[in-house]
Enzyme design. Structure first.
Site, PDB file in Angstrom:
ATOM      1  N   CYS A  76       2.747   5.108  19.843  1.00  0.00           N
ATOM      2  CA  CYS A  76       1.925   4.811  18.663  1.00  0.00           C
ATOM      3  C   CYS A  76       2.015   5.923  17.617  1.00  0.00           C
ATOM      4  O   CYS A  76       2.584   6.981  17.853  1.00  0.00           O
ATOM      5  CB  CYS A  76       0.475   4.640  19.097  1.00  0.00           C
ATOM      6  SG  CYS A  76      -0.264   6.172  19.692  1.00  0.00           S
ATOM      7  N   ALA A 135       0.739   9.280  18.647  1.00  0.00           N
ATOM      8  CA  ALA A 135       1.695   9.998  19.504  1.00  0.00           C
ATOM      9  C   ALA A 135       2.751  10.703  18.653  1.00  0.00           C
ATOM     10  O   ALA A 135       3.140  11.840  18.929  1.00  0.00           O
ATOM     11  CB  ALA A 135       2.366   9.031  20.474  1.00  0.00           C
ATOM     12  N   ARG A 139       5.337  15.594  27.335  1.00  0.00           N
ATOM     13  CA  ARG A 139       6.706  15.625  26.825  1.00  0.00           C
ATOM     14  C   ARG A 139       7.457  16.882  27.268  1.00  0.00           C
ATOM     15  O   ARG A 139       8.593  17.076  26.961  1.00  0.00           O
ATOM     16  CB  ARG A 139       6.586  15.563  25.305  1.00  0.00           C
ATOM     17  CG  ARG A 139       7.817  15.472  24.484  1.00  0.00           C
ATOM     18  CD  ARG A 139       7.346  15.019  23.131  1.00  0.00           C
ATOM     19  NE  ARG A 139       8.252  15.143  22.043  1.00  0.00           N
ATOM     20  CZ  ARG A 139       8.079  15.988  21.017  1.00  0.00           C
ATOM     21  NH1 ARG A 139       7.077  16.834  21.004  1.00  0.00           N
ATOM     22  NH2 ARG A 139       8.908  15.984  20.007  1.00  0.00           N
ATOM     23  N   HIS A 169       5.191  10.445  12.506  1.00  0.00           N
ATOM     24  CA  HIS A 169       6.067  11.532  12.034  1.00  0.00           C
ATOM     25  C   HIS A 169       5.856  11.750  10.540  1.00  0.00           C
ATOM     26  O   HIS A 169       5.708  12.871  10.077  1.00  0.00           O
ATOM     27  CB  HIS A 169       7.546  11.187  12.234  1.00  0.00           C
ATOM     28  CG  HIS A 169       7.939  10.907  13.640  1.00  0.00           C
ATOM     29  ND1 HIS A 169       8.942  10.025  13.965  1.00  0.00           N
ATOM     30  CD2 HIS A 169       7.475  11.387  14.819  1.00  0.00           C
ATOM     31  CE1 HIS A 169       9.086   9.980  15.274  1.00  0.00           C
ATOM     32  NE2 HIS A 169       8.209  10.791  15.816  1.00  0.00           N
TER      33      HIS A 169
HETATM   34 FE1  CFM Z   1      13.279  13.009  17.458  1.00  0.00          FE
HETATM   35 FE2  CFM Z   1      13.810  11.673  19.399  1.00  0.00          FE
HETATM   36 FE3  CFM Z   1      11.339  11.782  18.435  1.00  0.00          FE
HETATM   37 FE4  CFM Z   1      12.464  13.932  19.617  1.00  0.00          FE
HETATM   38 FE5  CFM Z   1      11.247  13.185  21.928  1.00  0.00          FE
HETATM   39 FE6  CFM Z   1      12.619  10.943  21.657  1.00  0.00          FE
HETATM   40 FE7  CFM Z   1      10.154  11.030  20.731  1.00  0.00          FE
HETATM   41 MO1  CFM Z   1      10.562  11.067  23.316  1.00  0.00          MO
HETATM   42  S1  CFM Z   1      14.481  13.629  19.184  1.00  0.00           S
HETATM   43  S2  CFM Z   1      11.292  13.762  17.863  1.00  0.00           S
HETATM   44  S3  CFM Z   1      11.789  15.181  21.245  1.00  0.00           S
HETATM   45  S4  CFM Z   1      13.055  10.871  17.632  1.00  0.00           S
HETATM   46  S5  CFM Z   1      12.526  12.257  23.310  1.00  0.00           S
HETATM   47  S6  CFM Z   1      14.667  10.439  20.893  1.00  0.00           S
HETATM   48  S7  CFM Z   1      11.113   9.458  21.749  1.00  0.00           S
HETATM   49  S8  CFM Z   1       9.267  12.441  22.035  1.00  0.00           S
HETATM   50  S9  CFM Z   1       9.397  10.771  18.747  1.00  0.00           S
END
Ligand code: CFM
Length: 551
Positions: A68, A71, A102, A202
């Site tokens: 989500c 997160a 994580r 993000h």
């Molecule tokens: Fe970038 Fe990723 Fe992500 Fe990531 Fe991650 Fe991820 Fe994620 Mo899990 S590199 S920041 S450190 S998009 S592994 S493939 S899904 S936490 S939001």
């Protein structure tokens, strides 16, 4: 079917067959939508790839692998930083389940250095707050945290109920900052439902960190070659390995957003001469905004894979351009690769020709294909949980992406050049020259599909049913995904490598990380144990049922 056949027509036909096998279970409307998110790759010589549908809502009822917005904001972008005190405003579960799962690590610079990561802080909302409002409790929590921990900065993270009942975390942040002016307090409207996935979180995190933190402190670290890494989160110690290499090369890593990082490094990140972007999906917004406001150029790099690491170091050295730096970097690469190569060859002999599938959030499904290629393994299918079309097809499609209501929900900051601090680090001509002579693609990311083969199956927002079909049809030697998938895949007789948390292992970045990865994959794909596993449906026939509905 023969996924291993090699003529171009065959591979495309085979992949189309698998796509049909996936779609046939779905009702017509669902199949129509999923058909646009399951694409047989077909890159042409000019890197044109087919269009894929991405960053749209998951169909209700489908078991997605996504997370989500909360997160993405609290867990992903801010989570790895150790001295911004983070308070989850919401029920206790959100705070607890986003707490270190994580495996992001950190290392304070001194023994007594601030580190809030071992704590999970939450307002622990109860029914009473849901009914009468939670702002009072949030203010109390902030005061308690200030008295106990004396932080420089506090981030407040909103969970779903906060938005539903209308608590104003920004007003609370302003009020409390008025009372405690020595603490930088800011709130994030990152309610879980804010977007179609963690990707929304993000963007929300980038916006706030950019407007409330970056540029607050004028501090420069020593060194002639100063840069930031954006989008590296120190999972399993990756940032430690990257820091080791950069230090050996004699360059200065000012800040990492946000692995192994500190508040002051973010706050002064605008003083560097370059930003390099590792995870494009989670942080491209920050790179763009810092360029607009401060004149810092950015380009994409990756430290996943020994060759990718070497290539990235060369690009950074070429950007700074000093001959002694270029020489030093070459020396470091030669020494490091020497050690990697011995292991790589040994492992390649056992792994060559084996196949992998990667379904991870937004970057790793692309980056880790390089590590597999280094030991001779082929990726046959891959996809992102929540990335956008530009991560699949390259940034050249950005102008063609249709902005839907879900995306419009997330604020797009208007950023202008800072009147006193905007300073272009390189002239237009210098940038063009670096592009032409060194192949540095500024402001660009080519995306995953251009670097994958014809006939590979690309799946956006994959779900459990689709993963099971892939397993059965391709029988890959290894499946890479996360904890929600792990045991389903392993019970089906295939090894699963978690690429989010690294399964208690790592680092996998840089040169030493590559060696760790080769060895682990070798052990997994060459282990006999998975061959002895009988899936439950192989032992007992599957029970199926149906019902008739007379309306
Ligand atoms: Fe970038 Fe990723 Fe992500 Fe990531 Fe991650 Fe991820 Fe994620 Mo899990 S590199 S920041 S450190 S998009 S592994 S493939 S899904 S936490 S939001």
């Amino acid at each position: 079917m023969s996924a291993k056949s090699n003529s171009a027509l065959d591979v495309i036909g085979d992949a189309l067959e698998i796509k049909q096998a996936i779609l046939k279970k779905y009702p017509a409307k669902v199949a129509r939508k999923r058909a646009k998110q399951i694409i047989v790759n077909n890159p042409d010589d000019g890197n044109q790839v087919p269009e894929i549908m991405a960053n749209t809502r998951t169909i209700p009822g489908i078991l997605t692998m996504r997370g989500c917005a909360y997160a993405g904001c609290k867990g992903v972008v801010l989570g790895p930083t150790r001295d911004i005190l983070q308070i989850t405003h919401g029920p206790i579960g959100c705070g607890f389940y986003s707490w270190l799962t994580r495996r992001n690590q950190t290392r304070p610079t001194t023994a007594n250095g601030t580190n809030f990561m071992p704590y999970a802080m939450s307002t622990d909302m109860q029914e009473e707050e849901i009914i009468f409002g939670g702002e009072k409790k949030l203010k109390k929590a902030i005061e308690e945290a200030i008295h106990l921990f004396h932080p420089k900065a506090i981030g407040i993270f909103s969970t779903c109920p906060v938005g539903l009942i209308g608590d104003d975390v920004h007003a609370v942040a302003r009020e409390m900052e008025g009372k405690y002016p020595e603490v930088n307090i800011f709130g994030f409207s990152c309610e879980g439902y804010k977007g179609v996935s963690q990707s929304a979180g993000h963007h929300i995190a980038n916006n706030k960190v950019f407007s409330e933190v970056v540029g607050q402190i004028e501090m420069q670290k020593e060194g002639a070659y100063r840069f930031n890494i954006l989008g590296e989160y120190n999972i399993g110690g990756d940032a430690f390995e990257i820091e080791r290499i950069i230090e050996r090369c004699g360059m200065t890593l000012h800040s990492t957003f946000s692995g192994n990082s500190e508040y002051e490094e973010f706050a002064s990140a605008h003083t560097v001469d370059l930003n390099v972007v590792m995870c494009h999906r989670s942080i491209n917004y920050m790179a763009e905004m810092m360029e607009k406001r401060y004149g810092i150029p950015w380009f994409k790099i990756s430290f996943i894979g020994a060759e990718a690491t070497a290539k990235s170091l060369r690009k950074i050295a070429a950007y700074f351009g000093a001959p002694e730096l270029v020489k030093k970097v070459e020396k470091v690469i030669a020494e490091e690769i020497y050690h990697v190569e011995a292991v790589r060859q040994e492992v390649e002999a056992r792994c060559k020709g084996k196949t992998a599938m990667l379904f991870v959030g937004g970057s790793r499904a692309h980056h880790y294909q390089e590590l597999f290629a280094e030991i001779g393994m082929k990726t046959v299918s891959a996809g992102y949980e929540f990335a956008h079309r530009d991560d699949y097809e390259g940034r050249k499609v950005l102008p063609n992406i249709v902005v839907d209501a879900d995306t419009r929900n997330i604020e797009e900051l208007t950023v202008e050049a800072d009147p006193s601090r905007y300073r272009p680090r390189r002239s237009e001509e210098e940038l063009q020259q670096l592009e032409k002579q060194m192949g540095i693609g500024f402001n660009d990311y080519v995306g995953m599909m251009a670097e994958m083969k014809k006939g590979d199956l690309i799946i956006d927002d994959i779900n459990h049913h689709e993963a099971e079909v892939l397993m059965e049809k391709y029988k890959p030697d290894i499946f890479c995904a996360g904890i929600k998938e792990k045991y389903v895949i392993q019970k089906g007789g295939l090894p699963l490598k978690q690429l989010h948390s690294y399964d208690y292992s790592g680092p996998y970045a840089g040169f030493r990380g590559a060696v760790n990865f080769y060895r682990e994959i070798d052990r997994m794909v060459n282990s006999n144990v998975f061959r002895f596993i009988k899936a439950p449906w192989q032992k007992k026939p599957e029970l199926t049922g149906s019902y008739t509905c007379n309306s």
